[in-house]
Motif scaffolding. Sequence first.
Motif, PDB file in Angstrom:
ATOM      1  N   MET A  22       0.994  -1.118   0.015  1.00 48.52           N
ATOM      2  CA  MET A  22       0.041   0.149  -0.008  1.00 48.52           C
ATOM      3  C   MET A  22       0.978   1.174  -0.014  1.00 48.52           C
ATOM      4  O   MET A  22       1.738   1.344   0.759  1.00 48.52           O
ATOM      5  CB  MET A  22      -0.771  -0.089   1.341  1.00 48.52           C
ATOM      6  N   ASN A  23       0.585   2.113  -0.876  1.00 50.63           N
ATOM      7  CA  ASN A  23       1.350   3.221  -0.943  1.00 50.63           C
ATOM      8  C   ASN A  23       1.113   4.547   0.382  1.00 50.63           C
ATOM      9  O   ASN A  23       0.348   4.367   0.767  1.00 50.63           O
ATOM     10  CB  ASN A  23       1.387   3.937  -2.119  1.00 50.63           C
TER      11      ASN A  23
ATOM     12  N   VAL B 128     -12.203  -3.774   3.335  1.00 51.85           N
ATOM     13  CA  VAL B 128     -11.423  -3.976   2.357  1.00 51.85           C
ATOM     14  C   VAL B 128     -10.043  -4.296   2.817  1.00 51.85           C
ATOM     15  O   VAL B 128      -9.412  -5.241   2.469  1.00 51.85           O
ATOM     16  CB  VAL B 128     -11.528  -2.898   0.998  1.00 51.85           C
ATOM     17  N   ASN B 129      -9.643  -3.329   3.446  1.00 50.48           N
ATOM     18  CA  ASN B 129      -8.328  -3.461   4.247  1.00 50.48           C
ATOM     19  C   ASN B 129      -8.090  -4.627   4.930  1.00 50.48           C
ATOM     20  O   ASN B 129      -7.016  -5.442   4.832  1.00 50.48           O
ATOM     21  CB  ASN B 129      -7.939  -2.423   5.210  1.00 50.48           C
TER      22      ASN B 129
ATOM     23  N   LEU C 260      -8.200  -9.741   0.340  1.00 49.28           N
ATOM     24  CA  LEU C 260      -8.630 -10.038  -1.106  1.00 49.28           C
ATOM     25  C   LEU C 260      -7.301 -10.520  -1.824  1.00 49.28           C
ATOM     26  O   LEU C 260      -6.354  -9.675  -1.985  1.00 49.28           O
ATOM     27  CB  LEU C 260      -9.486  -9.098  -1.721  1.00 49.28           C
ATOM     28  N   GLU C 261      -7.530 -11.638  -2.314  1.00 49.06           N
ATOM     29  CA  GLU C 261      -6.437 -11.970  -3.461  1.00 49.06           C
ATOM     30  C   GLU C 261      -6.159 -11.280  -4.738  1.00 49.06           C
ATOM     31  O   GLU C 261      -5.030 -11.123  -4.999  1.00 49.06           O
ATOM     32  CB  GLU C 261      -6.892 -13.502  -3.890  1.00 49.06           C
ATOM     33  N   SER C 262      -7.129 -10.530  -4.998  1.00 44.64           N
ATOM     34  CA  SER C 262      -6.824  -9.532  -5.993  1.00 44.64           C
ATOM     35  C   SER C 262      -5.935  -8.457  -5.788  1.00 44.64           C
ATOM     36  O   SER C 262      -5.234  -7.857  -6.538  1.00 44.64           O
ATOM     37  CB  SER C 262      -8.210  -8.958  -6.587  1.00 44.64           C
ATOM     38  N   TYR C 263      -5.880  -8.326  -4.311  1.00 44.98           N
ATOM     39  CA  TYR C 263      -5.153  -6.908  -3.999  1.00 44.98           C
ATOM     40  C   TYR C 263      -3.835  -7.525  -3.051  1.00 44.98           C
ATOM     41  O   TYR C 263      -3.315  -6.525  -2.113  1.00 44.98           O
ATOM     42  CB  TYR C 263      -6.089  -6.067  -3.088  1.00 44.98           C
TER      43      TYR C 263
ATOM     44  N   GLN D 146      -7.685   1.918 -14.340  1.00 46.74           N
ATOM     45  CA  GLN D 146      -6.804   1.908 -15.287  1.00 46.74           C
ATOM     46  C   GLN D 146      -5.806   1.083 -14.975  1.00 46.74           C
ATOM     47  O   GLN D 146      -5.200   0.361 -16.055  1.00 46.74           O
ATOM     48  CB  GLN D 146      -6.260   3.373 -15.457  1.00 46.74           C
ATOM     49  N   GLU D 147      -5.323   0.673 -13.894  1.00 46.25           N
ATOM     50  CA  GLU D 147      -3.708  -0.012 -13.358  1.00 46.25           C
ATOM     51  C   GLU D 147      -4.385  -1.135 -12.491  1.00 46.25           C
ATOM     52  O   GLU D 147      -3.192  -1.691 -11.935  1.00 46.25           O
ATOM     53  CB  GLU D 147      -2.816   0.904 -13.193  1.00 46.25           C
ATOM     54  N   TRP D 148      -5.250  -1.465 -12.122  1.00 51.05           N
ATOM     55  CA  TRP D 148      -5.987  -2.182 -11.303  1.00 51.05           C
ATOM     56  C   TRP D 148      -7.105  -3.075 -11.855  1.00 51.05           C
ATOM     57  O   TRP D 148      -7.781  -2.780 -12.497  1.00 51.05           O
ATOM     58  CB  TRP D 148      -5.865  -1.861  -9.832  1.00 51.05           C
ATOM     59  N   GLY D 149      -7.188  -4.343 -10.978  1.00 55.03           N
ATOM     60  CA  GLY D 149      -8.291  -5.318 -11.641  1.00 55.03           C
ATOM     61  C   GLY D 149      -8.730  -5.841 -10.094  1.00 55.03           C
ATOM     62  O   GLY D 149      -8.208  -5.869  -9.195  1.00 55.03           O
ATOM     63  N   THR D 150      -9.865  -6.939 -10.420  1.00 58.99           N
ATOM     64  CA  THR D 150     -10.412  -7.568  -9.274  1.00 58.99           C
ATOM     65  C   THR D 150     -10.969  -8.824  -9.880  1.00 58.99           C
ATOM     66  O   THR D 150     -11.704  -8.802 -10.927  1.00 58.99           O
ATOM     67  CB  THR D 150     -11.589  -6.665  -8.662  1.00 58.99           C
ATOM     68  N   LYS D 151     -10.517  -9.771  -9.199  1.00 57.16           N
ATOM     69  CA  LYS D 151     -11.147 -11.123  -9.592  1.00 57.16           C
ATOM     70  C   LYS D 151     -12.616 -11.383  -9.333  1.00 57.16           C
ATOM     71  O   LYS D 151     -12.991 -10.718  -8.298  1.00 57.16           O
ATOM     72  CB  LYS D 151     -10.263 -12.259  -8.962  1.00 57.16           C
TER      73      LYS D 151
END
Length: 136
Positions: free
Chosen positions: A1-2, A49-50, A54-57, A98-103
Amino acid sequence: MNRTTVAVLAAALLLATGCGSSTDDKPAAQPSASATPSANPLVEFTNAVNHAGLESYETGIPAFQELEVFPPQWCKALDEGHSVEWMLGDGGLYPIGQEWGTKKPDAYQLVVFGVRAYCPKHLASVTDELKASGVY
């Protein structure tokens, strides 16, 4: 996480919880059984969410400024009578940037988190739909 995401999240949590406590504080009122949104649904959604892992993140959660736009749109679609399948399909409300996705399994979980935080009156119908389709 930035660091920007962490800073934004920390500021939101501080605002939502207050910066201190006093022994003179009265106990918080118990939430009613009615399905009303929390005082700050963004904080509730962000925390869910935190903590979900989640596998996607696995490599980092998308910026919450991008992710937070979805729950209000999901609630609007549910208010209009649409299903979760419609929202994540033809409705164009799939959580992707734009730069991320979610399964797909994680997308269903995000919808549950968003509905729980932003429009809990729809939570039972959403979870019933997802259970009936075998994805929840």
